[in-house]
Design a protein around this motif. Structure first.
Motif, PDB file in Angstrom:
ATOM      1  N   SER A   1     -34.398 -20.688  53.797  1.00 51.29           N
ATOM      2  CA  SER A   1     -33.807 -21.523  54.838  1.00 51.29           C
ATOM      3  C   SER A   1     -33.381 -22.895  54.316  1.00 51.29           C
ATOM      4  CB  SER A   1     -34.783 -21.694  56.000  1.00 51.29           C
ATOM      5  OG  SER A   1     -35.969 -22.322  55.564  1.00 51.29           O
ATOM      6  N   GLU A   2     -33.979 -23.357  53.207  1.00 55.95           N
ATOM      7  CA  GLU A   2     -33.592 -24.648  52.641  1.00 55.95           C
ATOM      8  C   GLU A   2     -32.279 -24.552  51.863  1.00 55.95           C
ATOM      9  OE1 GLU A   2     -36.839 -26.156  50.342  1.00 55.95           O
ATOM     10  OE2 GLU A   2     -38.168 -26.278  52.087  1.00 55.95           O
ATOM     11  N   GLY A   3     -31.947 -23.393  51.337  1.00 58.56           N
ATOM     12  CA  GLY A   3     -30.683 -23.193  50.624  1.00 58.56           C
ATOM     13  C   GLY A   3     -30.551 -24.045  49.384  1.00 58.56           C
ATOM     14  N   ARG A   4     -31.586 -24.101  48.562  1.00 61.68           N
ATOM     15  CA  ARG A   4     -31.577 -24.973  47.382  1.00 61.68           C
ATOM     16  C   ARG A   4     -30.729 -24.444  46.232  1.00 61.68           C
ATOM     17  NH1 ARG A   4     -37.410 -27.798  46.513  1.00 61.68           N
ATOM     18  NH2 ARG A   4     -37.696 -28.479  48.660  1.00 61.68           N
ATOM     19  N   CYS A   5     -30.574 -23.138  46.137  1.00 62.61           N
ATOM     20  CA  CYS A   5     -29.801 -22.571  45.027  1.00 62.61           C
ATOM     21  C   CYS A   5     -28.701 -21.660  45.587  1.00 62.61           C
ATOM     22  CB  CYS A   5     -30.721 -21.798  44.066  1.00 62.61           C
ATOM     23  SG  CYS A   5     -31.334 -20.237  44.720  1.00 62.61           S
ATOM     24  N   PRO A   6     -27.736 -21.256  44.750  1.00 64.29           N
ATOM     25  CA  PRO A   6     -26.667 -20.378  45.225  1.00 64.29           C
ATOM     26  C   PRO A   6     -27.181 -19.056  45.791  1.00 64.29           C
ATOM     27  CG  PRO A   6     -26.107 -21.267  43.071  1.00 64.29           C
ATOM     28  CD  PRO A   6     -27.521 -21.678  43.358  1.00 64.29           C
ATOM     29  N   THR A   7     -28.263 -18.541  45.218  1.00 73.88           N
ATOM     30  CA  THR A   7     -28.831 -17.286  45.712  1.00 73.88           C
ATOM     31  C   THR A   7     -29.380 -17.467  47.126  1.00 73.88           C
ATOM     32  OG1 THR A   7     -29.420 -16.705  43.452  1.00 73.88           O
ATOM     33  CG2 THR A   7     -30.481 -15.457  45.193  1.00 73.88           C
ATOM     34  N   CYS A   8     -30.068 -18.581  47.364  1.00 80.48           N
ATOM     35  CA  CYS A   8     -30.588 -18.886  48.711  1.00 80.48           C
ATOM     36  C   CYS A   8     -29.448 -19.003  49.714  1.00 80.48           C
ATOM     37  CB  CYS A   8     -31.351 -20.212  48.723  1.00 80.48           C
ATOM     38  SG  CYS A   8     -32.888 -20.231  47.835  1.00 80.48           S
ATOM     39  N   ARG A   9     -28.422 -19.732  49.341  1.00 80.88           N
ATOM     40  CA  ARG A   9     -27.294 -19.941  50.256  1.00 80.88           C
ATOM     41  C   ARG A   9     -26.585 -18.633  50.575  1.00 80.88           C
ATOM     42  NH1 ARG A   9     -27.302 -24.738  47.219  1.00 80.88           N
ATOM     43  NH2 ARG A   9     -25.869 -23.936  45.657  1.00 80.88           N
ATOM     44  N   ALA A  10     -26.442 -17.751  49.576  1.00 83.94           N
ATOM     45  CA  ALA A  10     -25.799 -16.458  49.810  1.00 83.94           C
ATOM     46  C   ALA A  10     -26.654 -15.586  50.732  1.00 83.94           C
ATOM     47  CB  ALA A  10     -25.556 -15.742  48.480  1.00 83.94           C
ATOM     48  N   ALA A  11     -27.965 -15.575  50.513  1.00 83.16           N
ATOM     49  CA  ALA A  11     -28.854 -14.771  51.362  1.00 83.16           C
ATOM     50  C   ALA A  11     -28.856 -15.300  52.786  1.00 83.16           C
ATOM     51  CB  ALA A  11     -30.267 -14.778  50.790  1.00 83.16           C
ATOM     52  N   ARG A  12     -28.871 -16.623  52.930  1.00 83.85           N
ATOM     53  CA  ARG A  12     -28.862 -17.231  54.266  1.00 83.85           C
ATOM     54  C   ARG A  12     -27.557 -16.911  54.988  1.00 83.85           C
ATOM     55  NH1 ARG A  12     -29.583 -23.548  54.447  1.00 83.85           N
ATOM     56  NH2 ARG A  12     -27.565 -23.337  53.475  1.00 83.85           N
ATOM     57  N   ALA A  13     -26.435 -16.978  54.287  1.00 81.34           N
ATOM     58  CA  ALA A  13     -25.143 -16.660  54.900  1.00 81.34           C
ATOM     59  C   ALA A  13     -25.077 -15.194  55.305  1.00 81.34           C
ATOM     60  CB  ALA A  13     -24.012 -16.989  53.928  1.00 81.34           C
TER      61      ALA A  13
ATOM     62  N   MET B   1     -33.968 -10.496  62.039  1.00 82.47           N
ATOM     63  CA  MET B   1     -34.654 -11.047  60.897  1.00 82.47           C
ATOM     64  C   MET B   1     -34.209 -12.496  60.724  1.00 82.47           C
ATOM     65  SD  MET B   1     -34.566  -9.926  56.930  1.00 82.47           S
ATOM     66  CE  MET B   1     -35.749  -8.621  56.982  1.00 82.47           C
ATOM     67  N   SER B   2     -35.128 -13.324  60.296  1.00 85.88           N
ATOM     68  CA  SER B   2     -34.862 -14.737  60.104  1.00 85.88           C
ATOM     69  C   SER B   2     -35.155 -15.102  58.656  1.00 85.88           C
ATOM     70  CB  SER B   2     -35.744 -15.554  61.046  1.00 85.88           C
ATOM     71  OG  SER B   2     -35.648 -16.917  60.748  1.00 85.88           O
ATOM     72  N   CYS B   3     -34.489 -16.119  58.159  1.00 86.71           N
ATOM     73  CA  CYS B   3     -34.727 -16.549  56.787  1.00 86.71           C
ATOM     74  C   CYS B   3     -35.784 -17.647  56.722  1.00 86.71           C
ATOM     75  CB  CYS B   3     -33.427 -16.999  56.138  1.00 86.71           C
ATOM     76  SG  CYS B   3     -32.636 -18.390  56.937  1.00 86.71           S
ATOM     77  N   ASP B   4     -36.430 -17.969  57.838  1.00 89.47           N
ATOM     78  CA  ASP B   4     -37.431 -19.029  57.864  1.00 89.47           C
ATOM     79  C   ASP B   4     -38.643 -18.716  56.992  1.00 89.47           C
ATOM     80  OD1 ASP B   4     -35.886 -20.514  59.588  1.00 89.47           O
ATOM     81  OD2 ASP B   4     -36.863 -19.717  61.376  1.00 89.47           O
ATOM     82  N   HIS B   5     -39.018 -17.441  56.894  1.00 87.22           N
ATOM     83  CA  HIS B   5     -40.217 -17.069  56.158  1.00 87.22           C
ATOM     84  C   HIS B   5     -39.920 -16.382  54.831  1.00 87.22           C
ATOM     85  CE1 HIS B   5     -42.457 -18.173  59.689  1.00 87.22           C
ATOM     86  NE2 HIS B   5     -41.690 -17.381  60.413  1.00 87.22           N
TER      87      HIS B   5
END
Length: 61
Positions: free
Chosen positions: A16-28, A1-5
């Motif tokens: 994939s842009e990691g704009r908020c803490p939730t995005c960054r945690a999911a991407r990690a 699975m990729s975080c691109d979509h």
């Protein structure tokens, strides 16, 4: 699975842009910390090497 979509439910931007803490945690979480070997596999490899060394020592004597 990729975080691109994936779209973040918190900020509505791509994960994939990691704009908020939730995005960054999911991407990690999706990308992990790299390659890891299960401990049981390492143990099995070490036992195999030990067995091979004992066999070779026995044959050489």
């Amino acid at each position: 699975m990729s975080c691109d979509h994936l779209i973040c439910a918190y900020c509505s931007h791509p994960v994939s842009e990691g704009r908020c803490p939730t995005c960054r945690a999911a991407r990690a979480e999706l990308h992990g910390n790299g390659f890891s070997v299960p401990p049981m596999l390492v143990l099995a490899g070490l036992l195999t090497l030990l067995f091979a060394a004992l066999v070779l020592q026995r044959c050489a004597a």
